[in-house]
Motif scaffolding. Sequence first.
Motif, PDB file in Angstrom:
ATOM      1  N   PRO A  81      -8.323   3.039   2.890  1.00 42.10           N
ATOM      2  CA  PRO A  81      -6.563   3.394   3.606  1.00 42.10           C
ATOM      3  C   PRO A  81      -6.964   2.810   5.531  1.00 42.10           C
ATOM      4  CG  PRO A  81      -7.375   5.010   1.974  1.00 42.10           C
ATOM      5  CD  PRO A  81      -8.212   3.767   2.192  1.00 42.10           C
ATOM      6  N   HIS A 140       4.246  -1.808   2.552  1.00 40.39           N
ATOM      7  CA  HIS A 140       4.004  -0.742   2.136  1.00 40.39           C
ATOM      8  C   HIS A 140       5.537  -0.526   1.321  1.00 40.39           C
ATOM      9  CE1 HIS A 140       0.905  -0.504   5.674  1.00 40.39           C
ATOM     10  NE2 HIS A 140       0.007   0.806   4.694  1.00 40.39           N
ATOM     11  N   HIS A 198      -6.091   2.993  -3.301  1.00 41.44           N
ATOM     12  CA  HIS A 198      -5.542   2.720  -2.755  1.00 41.44           C
ATOM     13  C   HIS A 198      -6.561   4.777  -2.218  1.00 41.44           C
ATOM     14  CE1 HIS A 198      -4.692   2.069   1.684  1.00 41.44           C
ATOM     15  NE2 HIS A 198      -3.778   2.474   1.263  1.00 41.44           N
ATOM     16  N   HIS A 205      -5.272   8.941  -0.244  1.00 42.07           N
ATOM     17  CA  HIS A 205      -5.102   8.309   1.604  1.00 42.07           C
ATOM     18  C   HIS A 205      -5.998   8.693   2.180  1.00 42.07           C
ATOM     19  CE1 HIS A 205      -3.598   6.124   4.561  1.00 42.07           C
ATOM     20  NE2 HIS A 205      -3.154   5.251   3.470  1.00 42.07           N
ATOM     21  N   ASP A 257       1.149  -1.212   0.198  1.00 43.90           N
ATOM     22  CA  ASP A 257       0.044  -0.128   0.426  1.00 43.90           C
ATOM     23  C   ASP A 257       0.645   1.327  -0.222  1.00 43.90           C
ATOM     24  OD1 ASP A 257      -1.758  -1.867  -0.283  1.00 43.90           O
ATOM     25  OD2 ASP A 257      -2.637  -0.801   2.084  1.00 43.90           O
ATOM     26  N   ASP A 258       0.123   2.287  -0.267  1.00 43.66           N
ATOM     27  CA  ASP A 258       0.949   3.467   0.283  1.00 43.66           C
ATOM     28  C   ASP A 258       1.793   4.377  -0.957  1.00 43.66           C
ATOM     29  OD1 ASP A 258      -0.667   3.487   2.377  1.00 43.66           O
ATOM     30  OD2 ASP A 258       0.493   4.208   3.910  1.00 43.66           O
TER      31      ASP A 258
END
Length: 201
Positions: A123, A177, A83, A87, A32-33
């Motif tokens: 998120p 991440h 995502h 966020h 993620d991110d």
Amino acid sequence: FAAAVVKKGEEPPEMEERSVDPSRPMIALTFDDGPSASVTGRILDSLEQNGGRATFFVVGSRVQANAASILRAYQLGCEIGNHTYGHKYISKIGADGIRSELGTTNQLVASVTGVSPVLMRPPGGFYDQASLGTVGELGMSAIMWSIDTRDWQHRNAQKTIDTVLSQVKDGDIILMHDIYGTSADAAVYLIPELTRRGYQL
Ligand code: ZN
């Protein structure tokens, strides 16, 4: 003529071949991110070397600056997920906010890969029935995880490795991440090690 037809169930010709043997253990690595050029790049190098795939739940605001990473991931057979653009916690922004956050990001990803994401990750892991309903109306599914490495919090590669290897089992979805160097350090150890242990990634 027949050779030009992609049969149902086959990948389009520009995709690398990928297959999963359902009789063997499998796990999903999810990141993620990101993306971030250096961290995502190191993870992709390792996936490529080991014949693995992962899912990248990208933040929309990072897509244009990191388009090359997203295209490379897609061409390696990785899944590109959504995502949100900024966020945002989908349980806090209402249906219009969700449609905007996810729709903008889907368009940005599609402008890079040609394919609009069908998976999203909330998120913070925050969701409720109403927000999941809106996600579903967009034709998308929200994907959570079964192993949380908390890599973003401790930023300790060994701790991430130990968390995964002490818990991993067939069917797990692992959350990491791809914006921290320590997460790349962990991933480039875990990808060959999990493969060696017989898991399909
Ligand atoms: Zn996140």
